[in-house]
Design an enzyme around this catalytic site. Structure first.
Site, mmCIF file in Angstrom:
data_model
loop_
_atom_site.group_PDB
_atom_site.id
_atom_site.type_symbol
_atom_site.label_atom_id
_atom_site.label_comp_id
_atom_site.label_asym_id
_atom_site.label_seq_id
_atom_site.Cartn_x
_atom_site.Cartn_y
_atom_site.Cartn_z
ATOM 1 N N PRO A 14 1.119 4.014 1.728
ATOM 2 C CA PRO A 14 2.347 4.824 1.273
ATOM 3 C C PRO A 14 3.064 3.632 0.307
ATOM 4 O O PRO A 14 3.765 2.901 0.436
ATOM 5 C CB PRO A 14 3.245 4.988 2.414
ATOM 6 N N ASP A 46 4.064 -1.642 -0.125
ATOM 7 C CA ASP A 46 3.540 -1.064 1.062
ATOM 8 C C ASP A 46 4.765 -0.444 1.984
ATOM 9 O O ASP A 46 5.417 -1.419 2.243
ATOM 10 C CB ASP A 46 2.579 -1.661 1.743
ATOM 11 N N HIS A 47 5.081 0.839 1.949
ATOM 12 C CA HIS A 47 6.419 1.137 2.677
ATOM 13 C C HIS A 47 6.206 1.002 4.076
ATOM 14 O O HIS A 47 7.438 0.853 4.792
ATOM 15 C CB HIS A 47 6.696 2.882 2.054
ATOM 16 N N ARG A 48 5.172 0.866 4.653
ATOM 17 C CA ARG A 48 5.014 0.338 6.101
ATOM 18 C C ARG A 48 5.606 -0.849 6.357
ATOM 19 O O ARG A 48 6.292 -1.046 7.574
ATOM 20 C CB ARG A 48 3.713 0.217 6.559
ATOM 21 N N PHE A 106 7.824 -2.597 3.761
ATOM 22 C CA PHE A 106 9.032 -3.117 3.088
ATOM 23 C C PHE A 106 9.854 -1.861 2.671
ATOM 24 O O PHE A 106 9.349 -0.828 2.506
ATOM 25 C CB PHE A 106 8.538 -3.894 1.786
#
Length: 411
Positions: A202, A381-383, A385
């Site tokens: 993501p 990476d939204h997982r 940060f």
């Protein structure tokens, strides 16, 4: 003299590899630099080149097998002796020379992965059969060693899947004129890996500019000292230094997401390594600059220059691609203002660097002032940060670029 070709050791930690594909058939001559075979490890796939001319007499290990380093996998002759279109294995070798790995040059590539980023263990024949049957290898359970997928597994999966619904009839459109060509192993693997990364990671993006008038002036002053013998400093070196200093200040950015079977884990690296995108004749690669977060600028420039040369000469090894949570990709030399990049598989962020632009900005009194700005885009990476953390990292990078004397000190 007939010699043995052994499974090469492509990295310091490599103990075995998958003989993914033979590129030369028994009885076929090859020249120095020709690709003999493709070897896959847990990290990458490598095209292994011959370092001398010869003729392949026979292969003793078929494609798809896992082979320990140093194991004989084929027999070859430097002068063609013993070569035949369909050789029969000799019961007693005419001579027993020490195994000689004729293939020593390897072009590393990322290994094939499932849709979730996990590496697929499968034979090349199984992959081709799956493509022909329309079977997604990510849904197939392998029956081979370590769960490796074989042709029989693919065919069984094809028989048990639900019958597809008939597709609606659409008018056939003739393909436009053009020449079709098969991608190289490097091109195909990069395409597969980046497709999986873009689909499964993501991404979110943050864009900003750094005012680099002082930075450019510092670079010019450093490079004007031609008698020091020190390496020339480029804009890429200065950006790498700024990213390294920011990484040292924010070690929480030196983390990656690990797609382990239990649902995922956060892996903290803590080494301060940074990937560096390099354009080569065989495609774009991103080897890792070790300890970049703490290297003095001159040492960083020398290490980066050496890594770039080895990448363009095709002399990188598996170890050169291990580690690192962030990569710097500088396309500023190609006249682009911003570049939004795809995160490299196995990492958690990438900084796209554009060209330096001259623009007018208002000062405190509203009067136009000429500035030199560098466009930056951080893909994260939204997982791992959120926007606040990633923006703090980007702002630290910008601060380093706008106050460049700090870059002359080791972090």
């Amino acid at each position: 003299m007939v010699r043995e070709l052994v499974m090469p050791k492509l990295g310091l930690t490599m103990t075995e590899g998958v003989l993914a594909e033979w590129r030369v058939s028994p009885g076929q001559p090859f020249r120095s630099g020709d690709v003999l075979l493709v070897v896959e490890t847990d990290k990458i796939a490598s095209e292994v080149e011959a370092d001398s001319d010869g003729v392949l007499i026979e292969t003793t290990i078929p494609a798809g097998e896992t082979v320990a380093v140093g194991t004989p996998i084929a027999r070859w002759s430097a002068n063609g002796a013993g070569a035949a279109p369909a050789p029969e294995p000799a019961e007693t070798p005419a001579a027993n020379p020490a195994p000689t790995p004729v293939a020593t040059n390897a072009r590393p590539l990322p290994a094939p992965v499932r849709a979730n980023g996990e590496r697929i263990l499968s034979t090349p024949l199984a992959r081709r059969r799956a493509e022909g049957l329309g079977v997604d290898l990510g849904t197939v359970t392998g029956s081979g060693p370590r769960g490796r997928i074989k042709v029989a597994d693919v065919e069984a999966a094809a028989q048990t899947r639900p019958a597809p619904q008939p597709a609606p009839q659409v008018p056939k459109v003739e393909a436009s004129a053009g020449e079709r060509s098969k991608p190289t192993t490097l091109q195909a693997t990069i395409a597969r890996r980046l497709t999986a990364a873009k689909r499964d990671v993501p991404h979110f993006y943050l864009a900003a500019e750094a005012e680099v008038t002082e930075l450019a002036a510092l670079r010019d002053r450093l490079n004007a000292d031609t008698e020091s013998g020190l390496p020339r400093i480029s804009m890429t070196h200065l950006v790498l230094a700024a990213v390294g200093r920011a990484l040292a200040a924010m070690p929480e950015m030196d983390r990656v997401w690990d797609d382990e079977p239990s649902g995922g884990a956060i892996l903290s690296l803590g080494q301060g390594d940074i990937g560096m995108a390099v354009d080569t004749p065989r495609g774009l690669v991103a080897p890792v600059l070790r300890g970049a977060a703490t290297l003095p600028l001159d040492r960083l420039a020398a290490e980066a220059a050496s890594l770039t040369r080895r990448a363009r000469d095709g002399r990188l090894t598996e170890e050169d691609f291990q580690g690192g949570a962030v990569t710097v990709s500088n396309a500023g030399m190609h006249n682009v203002t911003y570049m939004t990049s795809i995160i490299n598989p196995g990492q958690s962020s990438i900084l796209g660097v554009g060209s330096v632009r001259s623009v007018f900005r208002p000062d405190e009194a509203g009067a136009p002032v000429l500035k030199r700005e560098l466009g930056l885009v951080l893909s994260a990476d939204h997982r791992l940060f959120d926007g606040v953390t990633a923006l703090a990292f980007l702002n630290r990078i910008i601060a380093g670029l706008e106050r460049p004397l700090r870059l002359l000190r080791a972090a």
